[in-house]
Design a protein around this motif. Structure first.
Motif, PDB file in Angstrom:
ATOM      1  N   ALA A  91       0.828  -0.936   0.053  1.00  0.00           N
ATOM      2  CA  ALA A  91       0.082   0.001  -0.095  1.00  0.00           C
ATOM      3  C   ALA A  91       0.810   1.392   0.025  1.00  0.00           C
ATOM      4  O   ALA A  91       0.597   2.337  -0.630  1.00  0.00           O
ATOM      5  CB  ALA A  91      -0.903  -0.075   1.304  1.00  0.00           C
ATOM      6  N   ALA A  92       1.892   1.018   0.807  1.00  0.00           N
ATOM      7  CA  ALA A  92       2.891   2.301   0.756  1.00  0.00           C
ATOM      8  C   ALA A  92       3.526   2.532  -0.700  1.00  0.00           C
ATOM      9  O   ALA A  92       3.662   3.810  -0.997  1.00  0.00           O
ATOM     10  CB  ALA A  92       3.934   2.237   1.771  1.00  0.00           C
ATOM     11  N   ALA A  93       3.979   1.473  -1.367  1.00  0.00           N
ATOM     12  CA  ALA A  93       4.370   1.717  -2.613  1.00  0.00           C
ATOM     13  C   ALA A  93       3.369   2.151  -3.497  1.00  0.00           C
ATOM     14  O   ALA A  93       3.626   2.995  -4.243  1.00  0.00           O
ATOM     15  CB  ALA A  93       5.005   0.244  -3.151  1.00  0.00           C
ATOM     16  N   GLU A  94       2.252   1.664  -3.346  1.00  0.00           N
ATOM     17  CA  GLU A  94       1.082   2.264  -4.308  1.00  0.00           C
ATOM     18  C   GLU A  94       0.844   3.702  -3.942  1.00  0.00           C
ATOM     19  O   GLU A  94       0.689   4.534  -5.011  1.00  0.00           O
ATOM     20  CB  GLU A  94      -0.189   1.425  -4.178  1.00  0.00           C
ATOM     21  CG  GLU A  94      -1.220   1.710  -4.966  1.00  0.00           C
ATOM     22  CD  GLU A  94      -0.880   1.344  -6.470  1.00  0.00           C
ATOM     23  OE1 GLU A  94      -1.750   1.697  -7.444  1.00  0.00           O
ATOM     24  OE2 GLU A  94       0.072   0.486  -6.583  1.00  0.00           O
ATOM     25  N   VAL A  95       1.076   4.160  -2.985  1.00  0.00           N
ATOM     26  CA  VAL A  95       1.043   5.535  -2.375  1.00  0.00           C
ATOM     27  C   VAL A  95       1.998   6.372  -3.304  1.00  0.00           C
ATOM     28  O   VAL A  95       1.686   7.463  -3.705  1.00  0.00           O
ATOM     29  CB  VAL A  95       0.731   5.978  -0.865  1.00  0.00           C
ATOM     30  CG1 VAL A  95       0.938   7.371  -0.417  1.00  0.00           C
ATOM     31  CG2 VAL A  95      -0.331   5.531  -0.319  1.00  0.00           C
ATOM     32  N   VAL A  96       3.203   5.811  -3.108  1.00  0.00           N
ATOM     33  CA  VAL A  96       4.081   6.594  -3.608  1.00  0.00           C
ATOM     34  C   VAL A  96       3.986   6.669  -5.139  1.00  0.00           C
ATOM     35  O   VAL A  96       4.280   7.776  -5.760  1.00  0.00           O
ATOM     36  CB  VAL A  96       5.674   5.869  -3.153  1.00  0.00           C
ATOM     37  CG1 VAL A  96       6.622   6.541  -4.280  1.00  0.00           C
ATOM     38  CG2 VAL A  96       5.851   6.079  -1.909  1.00  0.00           C
TER      39      VAL A  96
ATOM     40  N   ALA B 175      -0.120  11.822  -9.784  1.00  0.00           N
ATOM     41  CA  ALA B 175      -1.122  12.736  -9.476  1.00  0.00           C
ATOM     42  C   ALA B 175      -0.248  14.295  -9.552  1.00  0.00           C
ATOM     43  O   ALA B 175      -0.851  15.080 -10.117  1.00  0.00           O
ATOM     44  CB  ALA B 175      -1.576  12.759  -7.952  1.00  0.00           C
ATOM     45  N   GLU B 176       1.183  14.179  -9.209  1.00  0.00           N
ATOM     46  CA  GLU B 176       1.965  15.277  -9.638  1.00  0.00           C
ATOM     47  C   GLU B 176       2.074  15.792 -10.941  1.00  0.00           C
ATOM     48  O   GLU B 176       2.257  16.752 -11.286  1.00  0.00           O
ATOM     49  CB  GLU B 176       3.210  15.181  -8.800  1.00  0.00           C
ATOM     50  CG  GLU B 176       3.112  15.176  -7.297  1.00  0.00           C
ATOM     51  CD  GLU B 176       4.318  15.173  -6.512  1.00  0.00           C
ATOM     52  OE1 GLU B 176       4.317  14.943  -5.367  1.00  0.00           O
ATOM     53  OE2 GLU B 176       5.278  14.727  -6.966  1.00  0.00           O
ATOM     54  N   SER B 177       2.200  14.746 -11.740  1.00  0.00           N
ATOM     55  CA  SER B 177       2.336  14.850 -13.184  1.00  0.00           C
ATOM     56  C   SER B 177       1.042  15.426 -13.824  1.00  0.00           C
ATOM     57  O   SER B 177       1.124  15.741 -14.776  1.00  0.00           O
ATOM     58  CB  SER B 177       2.884  13.553 -13.782  1.00  0.00           C
ATOM     59  OG  SER B 177       2.120  12.554 -13.806  1.00  0.00           O
TER      60      SER B 177
ATOM     61  N   ILE C 243      -8.794   8.630  -3.693  1.00  0.00           N
ATOM     62  CA  ILE C 243      -9.624   7.545  -4.261  1.00  0.00           C
ATOM     63  C   ILE C 243      -8.779   6.530  -5.141  1.00  0.00           C
ATOM     64  O   ILE C 243      -9.246   5.381  -4.878  1.00  0.00           O
ATOM     65  CB  ILE C 243     -10.688   8.156  -5.377  1.00  0.00           C
ATOM     66  CG1 ILE C 243     -11.651   9.192  -4.621  1.00  0.00           C
ATOM     67  CG2 ILE C 243     -11.470   7.362  -6.343  1.00  0.00           C
ATOM     68  CD1 ILE C 243     -12.365  10.191  -5.567  1.00  0.00           C
ATOM     69  N   ARG C 244      -7.809   6.859  -5.582  1.00  0.00           N
ATOM     70  CA  ARG C 244      -6.941   5.856  -6.308  1.00  0.00           C
ATOM     71  C   ARG C 244      -6.274   4.861  -5.463  1.00  0.00           C
ATOM     72  O   ARG C 244      -6.207   3.791  -5.625  1.00  0.00           O
ATOM     73  CB  ARG C 244      -5.967   6.606  -7.317  1.00  0.00           C
ATOM     74  CG  ARG C 244      -6.485   7.200  -8.468  1.00  0.00           C
ATOM     75  CD  ARG C 244      -5.389   7.788  -9.189  1.00  0.00           C
ATOM     76  NE  ARG C 244      -5.866   8.242 -10.582  1.00  0.00           N
ATOM     77  CZ  ARG C 244      -5.258   8.959 -11.331  1.00  0.00           C
ATOM     78  NH1 ARG C 244      -4.063   8.797 -11.184  1.00  0.00           N
ATOM     79  NH2 ARG C 244      -6.013   9.271 -12.561  1.00  0.00           N
ATOM     80  N   ILE C 245      -5.763   5.552  -4.205  1.00  0.00           N
ATOM     81  CA  ILE C 245      -5.185   4.475  -3.166  1.00  0.00           C
ATOM     82  C   ILE C 245      -6.408   3.850  -2.808  1.00  0.00           C
ATOM     83  O   ILE C 245      -5.925   2.345  -2.419  1.00  0.00           O
ATOM     84  CB  ILE C 245      -4.530   5.205  -2.149  1.00  0.00           C
ATOM     85  CG1 ILE C 245      -3.480   6.327  -2.659  1.00  0.00           C
ATOM     86  CG2 ILE C 245      -4.273   4.669  -0.736  1.00  0.00           C
ATOM     87  CD1 ILE C 245      -2.817   7.467  -1.822  1.00  0.00           C
ATOM     88  N   GLN C 246      -7.435   4.033  -2.396  1.00  0.00           N
ATOM     89  CA  GLN C 246      -8.291   3.207  -1.884  1.00  0.00           C
ATOM     90  C   GLN C 246      -8.751   2.140  -2.721  1.00  0.00           C
ATOM     91  O   GLN C 246      -9.036   1.045  -2.431  1.00  0.00           O
ATOM     92  CB  GLN C 246      -9.520   3.791  -1.311  1.00  0.00           C
ATOM     93  CG  GLN C 246      -9.347   4.697  -0.186  1.00  0.00           C
ATOM     94  CD  GLN C 246     -10.527   5.699   0.077  1.00  0.00           C
ATOM     95  OE1 GLN C 246     -11.634   5.759  -0.629  1.00  0.00           O
ATOM     96  NE2 GLN C 246     -10.485   6.438   1.199  1.00  0.00           N
ATOM     97  N   SER C 247      -8.731   2.617  -3.873  1.00  0.00           N
ATOM     98  CA  SER C 247      -9.313   1.445  -5.005  1.00  0.00           C
ATOM     99  C   SER C 247      -8.157   0.586  -5.366  1.00  0.00           C
ATOM    100  O   SER C 247      -8.295  -0.680  -5.400  1.00  0.00           O
ATOM    101  CB  SER C 247      -9.294   2.291  -6.312  1.00  0.00           C
ATOM    102  OG  SER C 247     -10.577   3.164  -6.296  1.00  0.00           O
ATOM    103  N   ALA C 248      -6.952   0.731  -5.284  1.00  0.00           N
ATOM    104  CA  ALA C 248      -5.757   0.137  -5.284  1.00  0.00           C
ATOM    105  C   ALA C 248      -5.727  -0.971  -4.174  1.00  0.00           C
ATOM    106  O   ALA C 248      -5.414  -2.096  -4.244  1.00  0.00           O
ATOM    107  CB  ALA C 248      -4.545   0.773  -5.585  1.00  0.00           C
TER     108      ALA C 248
END
Length: 79
Positions: free
Chosen positions: A38-43, A49-51, A65-70
């Motif tokens: 989950a931490a890797a997915e957050v990164v 998101a920054e791009s 939303i993307r983090i929760q979905s993943a």
């Protein structure tokens, strides 16, 4: 005879305890792996998101939303 039964009961309790410790250790290790993923997915998602600055203007919660979905997808995927 009585002492042998006591020793047998003690040995059985020790086996049960060892099994419970092993199961708890396994569960903790699996939780640690899930947390690391989950931490890797957050990164990964934070970088994405920054791009994509334009998406932030429309939905400030897009990263969450993307983090929760993943994470939810990880929960239902077979190990």
């Amino acid at each position: 005879m009585a002492s042998e039964r006591i020793l047998s009961k003690v040995a059985e309790e020790q086996k049960k305890h060892a099994l419970n410790v092993a199961m708890a250790t396994t569960a903790a290790a699996e939780a640690a792996v899930a947390a690391a993923q989950a931490a890797a997915e957050v990164v990964r998602l934070t970088g994405a998101a920054e791009s994509c600055q334009r998406f932030r203007k429309f939905d400030p919660n897009l990263a969450a939303i993307r983090i929760q979905s993943a994470y939810r997808g990880h929960l239902v995927s077979p190990s």
